[in-house]
Design an enzyme around this catalytic site. Structure first.
Site, PDB file in Angstrom:
ATOM      1  N   GLU A  25       0.812  -1.222   0.000  1.00 19.29           N
ATOM      2  CA  GLU A  25       0.000   0.000   0.000  1.00 19.29           C
ATOM      3  C   GLU A  25       0.844   1.270   0.000  1.00 19.29           C
ATOM      4  OE1 GLU A  25      -3.740   1.861   2.551  1.00 19.29           O
ATOM      5  OE2 GLU A  25      -2.480   0.307   3.409  1.00 19.29           O
ATOM      6  N   ASP A  26       1.961   1.255   0.736  1.00 24.99           N
ATOM      7  CA  ASP A  26       2.690   2.499   0.991  1.00 24.99           C
ATOM      8  C   ASP A  26       4.065   2.578   0.342  1.00 24.99           C
ATOM      9  OD1 ASP A  26       0.561   3.306   2.559  1.00 24.99           O
ATOM     10  OD2 ASP A  26       1.423   2.498   4.410  1.00 24.99           O
TER      11      ASP A  26
END
Length: 722
Positions: free
Chosen positions: A93-94
């Site tokens: 996600e990051d």
């Protein structure tokens, strides 16, 4: 963000390893092999490189969060793959790391776990709540494939709650509410009471900080007399168990601020009333010693009648097992005692996580895991027919009841259902087909209707009939998500079938007004039109017409012009074409207006409303002038000669205002074989009263009979249809 690979040259040189990572390695090395510990360390290096430069709201390096999550799971003795996935759970996600890179480096199982925990891109949804609901659905489906997904997610949420002070006030309230509403109940449903208790208390502290602080101070500042009483009771219990030669471990139970707050609210008790209860837990070696210890404590203090529960013989749905009893203590206060074995205590604290402590998977953890799998199987069925992420989330919320009832089948099998479950919920718990064809039930051999609420210990037998089918009214009284989902699925299927049939009739009428028919439309032209409108099949187009999302006249014109006939006539209002007849069997695609309540025998018209399909109105409806502005939405309809069913009608009754009048009017309506849906007093003075009744009738003739019977009453001064 472009995907990056995991190359050794890109990894940082971290020597010595930071203390938090070293602590994780120490715990992991207690039960994992050296090779597995090396894999965990490798996951840390990859995650640290990926999150390099990122910080949390508190200002700490971001890598401290996934390391803390993995450490929580290591304390539960989770396997190597779970620890690696926990360290890497935010990389997809990051960071630039992708699924393929994780799979190549750590195996597909770890990559799938990380994928299951990863949230979705919120830009795809209308608002944050829909995005959160879809992320939750994605997580639950991944959890159904591998239970370790939810273990990582719960550890992730627990660490976030421990460090929530760095968030903004708005974010704290939102995350805390979500924790109390969703994640703590899931932890409880999976038997993970230790994590559940901490999530609840942290959520309560973040959502209501002042209430939490006041209650916590009151708990910590208990009077000396209470502490002395607690020690005295504990000593008496320990001595009695020792005299009986029962090897045991005795633990005094301390209430948390959240549990005190819930009891104060739910049971309307003061703080002193809630705290005036002593709690102890007795842990012994075997099941037989549990019952031996029960006899011992009952001989020491008298048990309170009706407060004994045997969760060893009948475990809770999450696998929890224990004996619960309440004793009348020497100081006038109740004493709550729980008695269980060491294995039962482990399951009570760790739930399904206890399964991974046993490499063979053959001990007590397996039962909890199987129960969790059964629950998840029901969730999979629920998501298959849920109309939206929000609907699925509501289904799961319904199923996260803290209290349950335990019931017996005629063969003696035990079924656990949510609190307030009905006989129909029991039918669907047995099997979906049993629920779909249920007509009544026998509870303890006594015939009862399906809406009957059940209590623990009852024996339930379901009576079925091949011709019986689910009814929309069933949704009003079922409480389990499995029953609600199955009923909705059946009704949606019927609605689609009826919509296709009705849409076919409407399109035929529109084509008939153009001296054309659906049979004459060339297959390739029809296929071209379906592709242009993004329909996969003709049935989808017909259903869309019936639901009012597409005008049949416009579709007819498009199909006739598609034949290359540019001189196709303009569509005419199809008043001279055969009307659509209402039989009473239409479900979902045809409804009756609340403004005029048409019943069989009335002169009627249909108005096509987007999303609702045809709404039937009386020709004398006060809203008709507004409908005339859109003649293309008018549908010519009528009543079939053999129309069946009950239809709602409204009555305005003017009566004398004196005792017993309502009962007289209701009795007259009942004598006319009509049911009352609702009654309201509209006006009332010393002499007269005006009441509005909503009743069910079969036809205009039946309605007239009801009105005549009410008019015959001496107390009735006027009756008219609304």
């Amino acid at each position: 963000m472009p995907e990056t690979s995991v190359r050794p040259s890109t990894l940082p040189t971290l020597d010595p390893v930071p203390e938090v990572a070293a602590a994780l390695e120490r715990v992991a090395s207690e039960y994992l092999s050296a090779e597995q510990v090396a894999r965990v360390r490798r996951a840390y290096l990859v995650s640290a490189a990926a999150h390099d430069g990122q910080t949390r709201k508190s200002g700490e390096p971001y890598i401290t969060h996934p390391l803390a999550v993995s450490s929580l799971l290591a304390e539960l003795r989770l396997d190597c793959e779970t620890l690696c996935a926990a360290i890497l759970h935010d990389t997809l996600e990051d960071t630039g790391l992708g699924h393929a890179a994780l799979s190549a480096e750590f195996g597909e199982a770890v990559a799938e776990l990380v994928e299951g925990v990863t949230k979705l891109d919120k830009l795809q949804f209308r608002d944050r709540y829909e995005a959160a609901a879809e992320s939750f659905r994605k997580m639950m489906l991944a959890m159904a494939r591998d239970l370790r997904v939810i273990l990582i997610k719960l550890a992730d949420r627990l660490h976030n709650m421990r460090t929530i002070d760095s968030m903004s006030p708005g974010s704290r309230r939102r995350i805390a509410a979500e924790t109390l509403e969703i994640y703590a109940p899931i932890a409880q449903r999976l038997g993970m009471n230790r994590i559940k208790a901490e999530l609840q208390d942290l959520g309560f502290a973040a959502l209501h900080p002042r209430r939490h602080a006041v209650i916590r101070r009151r708990i910590q500042s208990q009077p000396v007399l209470r502490r002395e009483s607690m020690a005295s009771i504990e000593a008496a219990l320990a001595q009695k168990l020792a005299n009986e030669k029962i090897s045991h471990r005795l633990v005094g139970r301390v209430k948390s601020p959240y549990s005190v707050y819930q009891k104060m609210r739910g049971e309307h008790k003061s703080f002193d009333q809630v705290m005036d209860v002593f709690g102890f837990r007795v842990i012994v070696k075997s099941v037989m010693e549990c019952y031996h210890a029960l006899g011992a404590v009952h001989s020491l203090y008298k048990p309170l009648d009706g407060r004994f529960r045997d969760f060893i013989a009948i475990p809770k749905a999450n696998g929890y097992q224990s004996l619960h009893t309440v004793l009348f203590g020497p100081f006038g206060s109740p004493i709550e005692v729980q008695i269980r074995t060491e294995d039962m205590d482990l399951i009570a604290e760790r739930g399904i996580a206890a399964h991974w402590m046993y490499k063979s998977g053959e001990r007590t953890g397996t039962g909890a895991q199987l129960r969790a799998q059964d629950w998840l199987r029901d969730l999979l069925e629920s998501q298959a027919v849920a109309g939206s992420p929000m609907e699925f989330l509501e289904n799961v919320k319904v199923d996260l009841f803290p209290d349950e009832v335990y019931l017996f089948t005629p063969k003696g099998d035990i079924r656990a259902l949510p609190r307030n479950a009905t006989a129909l919920d029991f039918a669907y718990a047995v099997h979906t087909d049993v629920g779909d064809h249920a007509v009544a039930a026998r509870v303890d051999k006594k015939l009862v209707p399906l809406r009957t609420r059940l209590v623990s210990g009852q024996s339930v037998e379901i009576i079925t009939a091949p011709s019986a089918t689910p009814h929309p009214s069933w949704l009003e009284f079922v409480v389990s998500s499995k029953a609600r989902t199955a009923i909705r699925h059946f009704l949606k299927h019927l609605q689609h079938e009826d919509a296709v049939e009705l849409g076919h009739r409407m399109l035929d009428r529109a084509l008939g007004a153009l001296q054309f028919s659906l049979d004459r439309v060339e297959p390739q032209r029809l296929e071209q039109y379906l592709v242009e409108c993004r329909f996969r099949r003709l049935e989808e187009l017909l259903a869309d017409i019936a639901l009012g999302n597409r005008m049949p006249q416009q579709v007819a014109v498009a199909l006739t012009q598609a034949q290359g006939d540019d001189s196709a006539p303009e569509p005419q209002a199809p008043l001279d074409v055969e009307r659509i007849l209402i039989t009473g069997a239409e479900r979902g695609v045809l409804s009756f207006a609340n403004c005029c309540h048409p019943v069989p025998g009335d002169q009627i018209m249909g108005y096509l409303t987007a999303g609702k399909g045809i709404v039937v109105h009386r020709l004398e409806c006060s809203n008709l002038p507004e409908f005339r502005k859109s003649p293309e939405r008018w549908v010519s309809i009528g009543w079939d000669r053999s129309v069946q069913g009950e239809y709602r009608a409204g009555l305005r009754v003017e009566v004398e205002n004196k005792p017993g009048v309502l009962a007289q009017v209701a009795a007259a309506i009942a004598e006319a074989q009509s049911n009352i849906d609702n009654v309201e007093y509209q006006e009332r003075d010393l002499r007269m009263a005006i009441m509005h009744f909503n009743i069910e009738v079969r036809s205009r003739k039946h309605l007239a009979d009801v009105i005549r019977r009410v008019r015959r009453l001496a107390v009735a001064h006027g009756v008219q249809r609304l």
